[in-house]
Each structure stands twice: as C-alpha cells, then as structure tokens.
Design a protein around this motif. Structure first.
Motif, PDB file in Angstrom:
ATOM      1  N   ASN A 256       3.597   3.865 -13.200  1.00 50.44           N
ATOM      2  CA  ASN A 256       4.732   4.606 -11.677  1.00 50.44           C
ATOM      3  C   ASN A 256       3.533   3.220 -10.719  1.00 50.44           C
ATOM      4  O   ASN A 256       4.872   2.609  -9.794  1.00 50.44           O
ATOM      5  CB  ASN A 256       4.408   6.182 -11.816  1.00 50.44           C
ATOM      6  CG  ASN A 256       5.360   6.370 -11.292  1.00 50.44           C
ATOM      7  OD1 ASN A 256       6.816   6.122 -11.727  1.00 50.44           O
ATOM      8  ND2 ASN A 256       5.386   7.483 -12.238  1.00 50.44           N
ATOM      9  N   THR A 257       2.256   2.857 -10.607  1.00 52.12           N
ATOM     10  CA  THR A 257       1.543   2.258  -9.876  1.00 52.12           C
ATOM     11  C   THR A 257       2.124   0.769  -9.861  1.00 52.12           C
ATOM     12  O   THR A 257       2.145   0.512  -8.966  1.00 52.12           O
ATOM     13  CB  THR A 257       0.286   2.338  -9.746  1.00 52.12           C
ATOM     14  OG1 THR A 257       0.227   3.882  -9.163  1.00 52.12           O
ATOM     15  CG2 THR A 257      -0.239   1.639  -8.639  1.00 52.12           C
TER      16      THR A 257
ATOM     17  N   ILE B 167       0.301   8.157 -13.868  1.00 45.51           N
ATOM     18  CA  ILE B 167      -0.409   7.004 -12.422  1.00 45.51           C
ATOM     19  C   ILE B 167       0.058   5.665 -12.733  1.00 45.51           C
ATOM     20  O   ILE B 167       0.812   4.812 -11.481  1.00 45.51           O
ATOM     21  CB  ILE B 167      -1.152   7.475 -12.206  1.00 45.51           C
ATOM     22  CG1 ILE B 167      -1.441   9.925 -11.986  1.00 45.51           C
ATOM     23  CG2 ILE B 167      -1.934   6.854 -11.512  1.00 45.51           C
ATOM     24  CD1 ILE B 167      -2.833   9.710 -10.697  1.00 45.51           C
TER      25      ILE B 167
ATOM     26  N   SER C 218       0.844  -1.120   0.064  1.00 48.97           N
ATOM     27  CA  SER C 218       0.334  -0.158   0.165  1.00 48.97           C
ATOM     28  C   SER C 218       0.772   1.338  -0.516  1.00 48.97           C
ATOM     29  O   SER C 218       0.557   2.270  -0.632  1.00 48.97           O
ATOM     30  CB  SER C 218      -1.015   0.145   0.932  1.00 48.97           C
ATOM     31  OG  SER C 218      -0.672   0.304   1.931  1.00 48.97           O
TER      32      SER C 218
ATOM     33  N   ARG D  51       2.429   1.640  -3.461  1.00 56.25           N
ATOM     34  CA  ARG D  51       1.159   1.912  -4.300  1.00 56.25           C
ATOM     35  C   ARG D  51       0.740   4.146  -3.917  1.00 56.25           C
ATOM     36  O   ARG D  51       0.284   4.398  -5.123  1.00 56.25           O
ATOM     37  CB  ARG D  51      -0.098   1.593  -4.227  1.00 56.25           C
ATOM     38  CG  ARG D  51      -0.269   0.098  -5.133  1.00 56.25           C
ATOM     39  CD  ARG D  51      -1.676  -0.205  -4.767  1.00 56.25           C
ATOM     40  NE  ARG D  51      -1.943  -1.151  -5.127  1.00 56.25           N
ATOM     41  CZ  ARG D  51      -1.163  -2.483  -4.150  1.00 56.25           C
ATOM     42  NH1 ARG D  51      -1.723  -2.043  -3.115  1.00 56.25           N
ATOM     43  NH2 ARG D  51      -1.304  -4.081  -4.087  1.00 56.25           N
ATOM     44  N   TYR D  52       0.643   4.358  -2.972  1.00 60.74           N
ATOM     45  CA  TYR D  52       0.718   5.887  -2.176  1.00 60.74           C
ATOM     46  C   TYR D  52       2.203   5.774  -3.247  1.00 60.74           C
ATOM     47  O   TYR D  52       1.774   7.874  -3.893  1.00 60.74           O
ATOM     48  CB  TYR D  52       0.397   6.019  -1.326  1.00 60.74           C
ATOM     49  CG  TYR D  52      -0.445   5.836  -0.958  1.00 60.74           C
ATOM     50  CD1 TYR D  52      -2.160   5.823  -1.224  1.00 60.74           C
ATOM     51  CD2 TYR D  52      -0.810   4.338   0.416  1.00 60.74           C
ATOM     52  CE1 TYR D  52      -2.717   5.344  -0.688  1.00 60.74           C
ATOM     53  CE2 TYR D  52      -2.506   4.292   0.403  1.00 60.74           C
ATOM     54  CZ  TYR D  52      -3.478   4.396   0.072  1.00 60.74           C
ATOM     55  OH  TYR D  52      -4.554   4.478   0.999  1.00 60.74           O
ATOM     56  N   LYS D  53       2.850   5.626  -3.525  1.00 60.18           N
ATOM     57  CA  LYS D  53       4.380   6.846  -3.437  1.00 60.18           C
ATOM     58  C   LYS D  53       4.493   6.447  -4.988  1.00 60.18           C
ATOM     59  O   LYS D  53       4.462   7.499  -6.334  1.00 60.18           O
ATOM     60  CB  LYS D  53       5.497   5.621  -3.107  1.00 60.18           C
ATOM     61  CG  LYS D  53       6.028   5.935  -1.828  1.00 60.18           C
ATOM     62  CD  LYS D  53       6.852   5.233  -1.299  1.00 60.18           C
ATOM     63  CE  LYS D  53       7.924   5.435  -0.113  1.00 60.18           C
ATOM     64  NZ  LYS D  53       8.744   4.589   0.130  1.00 60.18           N
ATOM     65  N   GLY D  54       3.436   5.326  -5.392  1.00 59.94           N
ATOM     66  CA  GLY D  54       3.336   5.543  -7.478  1.00 59.94           C
ATOM     67  C   GLY D  54       2.624   6.475  -7.937  1.00 59.94           C
ATOM     68  O   GLY D  54       2.644   7.102  -8.771  1.00 59.94           O
ATOM     69  N   ILE D  55       1.340   6.924  -7.038  1.00 64.06           N
ATOM     70  CA  ILE D  55       0.496   7.352  -7.281  1.00 64.06           C
ATOM     71  C   ILE D  55       1.200   9.149  -7.327  1.00 64.06           C
ATOM     72  O   ILE D  55       0.844   9.787  -8.304  1.00 64.06           O
ATOM     73  CB  ILE D  55      -0.995   7.669  -6.418  1.00 64.06           C
ATOM     74  CG1 ILE D  55      -1.838   6.074  -6.635  1.00 64.06           C
ATOM     75  CG2 ILE D  55      -1.316   8.680  -6.387  1.00 64.06           C
ATOM     76  CD1 ILE D  55      -2.277   6.068  -5.605  1.00 64.06           C
TER      77      ILE D  55
ATOM     78  N   GLU E 134       5.951   0.269  -9.146  1.00 64.43           N
ATOM     79  CA  GLU E 134       6.166   0.502  -7.447  1.00 64.43           C
ATOM     80  C   GLU E 134       5.987  -1.051  -6.711  1.00 64.43           C
ATOM     81  O   GLU E 134       6.742  -1.485  -5.429  1.00 64.43           O
ATOM     82  CB  GLU E 134       5.673   1.663  -7.382  1.00 64.43           C
ATOM     83  CG  GLU E 134       6.726   3.030  -7.311  1.00 64.43           C
ATOM     84  CD  GLU E 134       7.389   3.451  -6.863  1.00 64.43           C
ATOM     85  OE1 GLU E 134       7.808   3.254  -6.294  1.00 64.43           O
ATOM     86  OE2 GLU E 134       8.071   3.794  -7.411  1.00 64.43           O
ATOM     87  N   VAL E 135       4.718  -1.832  -7.192  1.00 57.23           N
ATOM     88  CA  VAL E 135       3.723  -2.647  -6.400  1.00 57.23           C
ATOM     89  C   VAL E 135       5.723  -4.026  -5.822  1.00 57.23           C
ATOM     90  O   VAL E 135       5.534  -3.860  -4.476  1.00 57.23           O
ATOM     91  CB  VAL E 135       3.080  -3.075  -6.838  1.00 57.23           C
ATOM     92  CG1 VAL E 135       2.628  -4.241  -6.030  1.00 57.23           C
ATOM     93  CG2 VAL E 135       2.008  -2.360  -6.805  1.00 57.23           C
TER      94      VAL E 135
END
Length: 135
Positions: free
Chosen positions: A104-105, A101, A41, A44-48, A108-109
């Motif tokens: 990157n999401t 987004i 999680s 994901r937030y970093k990717g967003i 980044e996972v």
C-alpha cells in the motif's frame, strides 16, 4: 524497410525522448516541490495506515481459518490458538502486516493528486508555448 516501433529519439527533430522527459520532470519538481513533498508524505501515511488495517484483518482471517468444524466458539478457539502457537501467530501477523504496508505504501505514492498536478503542469506548459525541443 526499417520500421522501429519504439524509437529512442524523434525521427524528425532528433530529440531524445528520455532526456526530454527527464528535463520536463525536473522542471515539474522544481516548480511544485513543496506541494509534492506534502502530497507524497500524506500518501505514505495513508498507505501505512491502510496496510496496517488490511494486514490485521487478513492475519485474523488466516488464523480463523485454522478452526476445525465448529466444536467450540470462535473466541475460545482464537484464545487457545494464540496461547498454543504464540510464535507462529506473531510471525504470521508481522509478515502479513509488513507485506500489506509495503504494497500500500508503494502504490499510494503515485497518488491522484500528484497525477492531476502533473497533467495541469503539462497543460500550462503547452498553453504557454513553452514546449520546445531540448537539444
């Protein structure tokens, strides 16, 4: 002579590689479920956030490229371009931001933290002599 460079199972013991990997992955997820949820999680937030920032910058750069040779200041050009082509600019920003987004999401996972946890799990498993073939 039959040479199979990508065998489905081990030629010596007959263990199916995919089933073995799936069993090890299930053990890993069972053992580290709380950490994995938190790490994924956060990733994901970093990717967003990263995708949003890069998308805004790339979209602004694309709009800036529409400027003819410097006849007017950049700020006036941007204001005029936004007012004349508001739907096009909004669509451009939305599409580029969503693209970055998404990129990157997804990337980044599978973060470094998760890979380190996976390697540590495999090392612990091999050290404990737990690495036995699954029939």
């Amino acid at each position: 002579m039959n040479i199979n460079y990508q065998p489905e199972s081990c030629p010596q013991c007959g263990v199916n590689f995919q089933r073995y990997y799936d069993a090890v992955k299930e053990d890993f997820e069972d053992k580290h479920i709380v950490k994995l949820v938190k790490v994924r999680s956060t990733a994901r937030y970093k990717g967003i956030v990263k995708g949003l920032i890069i998308g805004l910058l790339v979209s602004t750069l694309l709009v800036t490229l529409s400027r003819q040779p410097p006849r007017q200041p950049l700020v006036e050009h941007m204001r005029l371009f936004f007012s004349q082509n508001s739907y096009f600019v909004a669509l451009l920003y939305i599409m580029v931001i969503l693209l970055f987004i998404l990129i990157n999401t997804v990337s980044e996972v599978n973060s470094r933290e998760e890979k380190k946890m996976w390697e540590q799990f495999l090392q612990e498993r091999s050290e404990a002599d737990y690495l036995q073939p699954i029939p």
